[in-house]
Enzyme design. Structure first.
Site, PDB file in Angstrom:
ATOM      1  N   TYR A  41     -12.381 -14.550   4.037  1.00 13.95           N
ATOM      2  CA  TYR A  41     -11.363 -13.535   4.288  1.00 13.95           C
ATOM      3  C   TYR A  41     -10.794 -13.674   5.696  1.00 13.95           C
ATOM      4  O   TYR A  41     -11.532 -13.702   6.691  1.00 13.95           O
ATOM      5  CB  TYR A  41     -11.959 -12.141   4.111  1.00 13.95           C
ATOM      6  N   TYR A  66      -3.014 -12.402   3.178  1.00 13.22           N
ATOM      7  CA  TYR A  66      -2.776 -12.129   1.765  1.00 13.22           C
ATOM      8  C   TYR A  66      -1.636 -12.977   1.190  1.00 13.22           C
ATOM      9  O   TYR A  66      -1.873 -13.937   0.459  1.00 13.22           O
ATOM     10  CB  TYR A  66      -2.487 -10.630   1.562  1.00 13.22           C
ATOM     11  N   LYS A 122       0.812  -1.218   0.000  1.00 14.27           N
ATOM     12  CA  LYS A 122       0.000   0.000   0.000  1.00 14.27           C
ATOM     13  C   LYS A 122       0.846   1.269   0.000  1.00 14.27           C
ATOM     14  O   LYS A 122       0.366   2.346  -0.365  1.00 14.27           O
ATOM     15  CB  LYS A 122      -0.947   0.007   1.202  1.00 14.27           C
TER      16      LYS A 122
END
Length: 336
Positions: free
Chosen positions: A263, A289, A49
């Site tokens: 998730y 992730y 990010k």
């Protein structure tokens, strides 16, 4: 693509390392596996990010914002890096966090990324799972305005055309490294969630005619749903950078076989991948992730998806602080 025309802050330690995973490649007996270390971008313990936030925070400043807002799960890596970027620039930061993981324990609720969010000085607003998060964001933004502030709203994962610029630029960096080292990569594999990383990668690589296919291993959605979300952002990003129509639909590929229970829910493959990379390469993946994406890569190699003469590149998107939030699952996996 003249990316220099877009305003940018400089947070990341670039270029990030490009390394061959010799021990993992030998262990699996498949292709040569390489890793691009975007866990080493530096800002607030790093992660993918940071590249997006270089453009997003520059846009926030250009628009006169004094407060940034963003949204994510409780253990959001994006939220942590946004809080770090805001602290670096002296901006206020409000984080709108969804309790997306239903069986969260004390470590998940108080350690890892959320501990760092508080350390960076962010204001946290927590909502139960299933909340309409766009409405929650609007509510928090209204509160900032009532306090006399000027908010800048960043979508989850920094995934809009401005944020995707970070991974359009990544394509330029990667190709320069590969050329300098004489490497031809046959596929790039990464975790795909909010879509900004994959959209930027595809636009950058296709815009440069790199001939490098991208495979996103999903962490939340079905293949069909993920590909449609990436497609929408690819089209918007390509138009934004001036290469409208440059990306064929076939360049957008996702694989949802490794999501497991949902998730943030640990899977045996993720736990094996995290343990294997730690013990074979001294590289720490994250449970949400990169751990699931590496589980996908390992499984694909074992199933013979690649030949020994190929070079497969794994993009490490960071997220290691979340390891501390999953202490229980990791301890159980490592028990004799």
């Amino acid at each position: 693509m003249q990316l220099s025309r877009f305003p940018r802050q400089r947070f990341a330690h670039l270029p990030t390392p490009l390394e061959r995973l010799d021990r993992l490649s030998r262990l699996l007996g498949g292709p040569s596996i390489w890793i691009k270390r975007d866990d080493c971008t530096g800002l607030g313990l790093g992660g993918n990010k940071t590249r997006k936030l270089e453009y997003l925070m520059a846009d926030a400043i250009a628009r006169g914002a004094d407060t940034v807002l963003t949204v994510g799960a409780v253990q959001s890596n994006h939220a942590r890096q946004t809080a770090a970027a805001a602290a670096r620039l002296g901006l206020a930061c409000d984080l709108v966090l969804e309790a997306r993981v239903s069986e969260a324990d004390e470590d998940y609720r108080h350690s890892g990324n959320i501990l760092l969010d508080r350390l960076f000085g962010a204001r946290l607003h927590e909502y139960p799972a299933g909340t309409e998060m766009a409405g929650a964001m609007a509510e928090v933004a209204d509160g900032v305005k009532r306090r006399g502030g000027t908010p800048y709203v960043i979508p989850g994962g920094g995934s809009n055309p401005v944020g995707a610029l970070g991974y359009v630029n990544f394509a330029v960096e990667l190709l320069a490294q590969a050329t300098e080292r004489g490497i031809v990569f046959d596929q790039l594999i990464h975790a795909t969630g909010s879509s900004g990383t994959q959209a930027g990668l595809v636009v950058g690589l296709e815009g440069l005619r790199a001939g490098l296919p991208v495979l996103g291993i999903t962490v939340r959605r079905t293949r069909e749903s993920q590909e449609e979300q990436v497609l929408a952002l690819v089209e918007a990003t390509a138009d934004f950078v001036g290469v409208k129509g440059a990306v064929p639909r076939g360049a957008i590929v996702a694989n949802s076989d490794y999501v497991g229970g949902g998730y943030g829910v640990p899977t045996p493959g993720m736990l094996e991948a995290v343990r294997t990379l730690a013990r074979e390469e001294s590289i720490l993946l994250d449970p949400v992730y990169s751990g699931k994406a590496m589980a996908g890569l390992i499984d694909l190699v074992r199933r013979g998806a690649y030949t020994p003469d190929q070079n497969i590149l794994f993009l490490h998107t960071g997220g290691q602080p979340a390891l501390f939030a999953y202490r229980g699952a990791l301890d159980r996996a490592n028990a004799p």
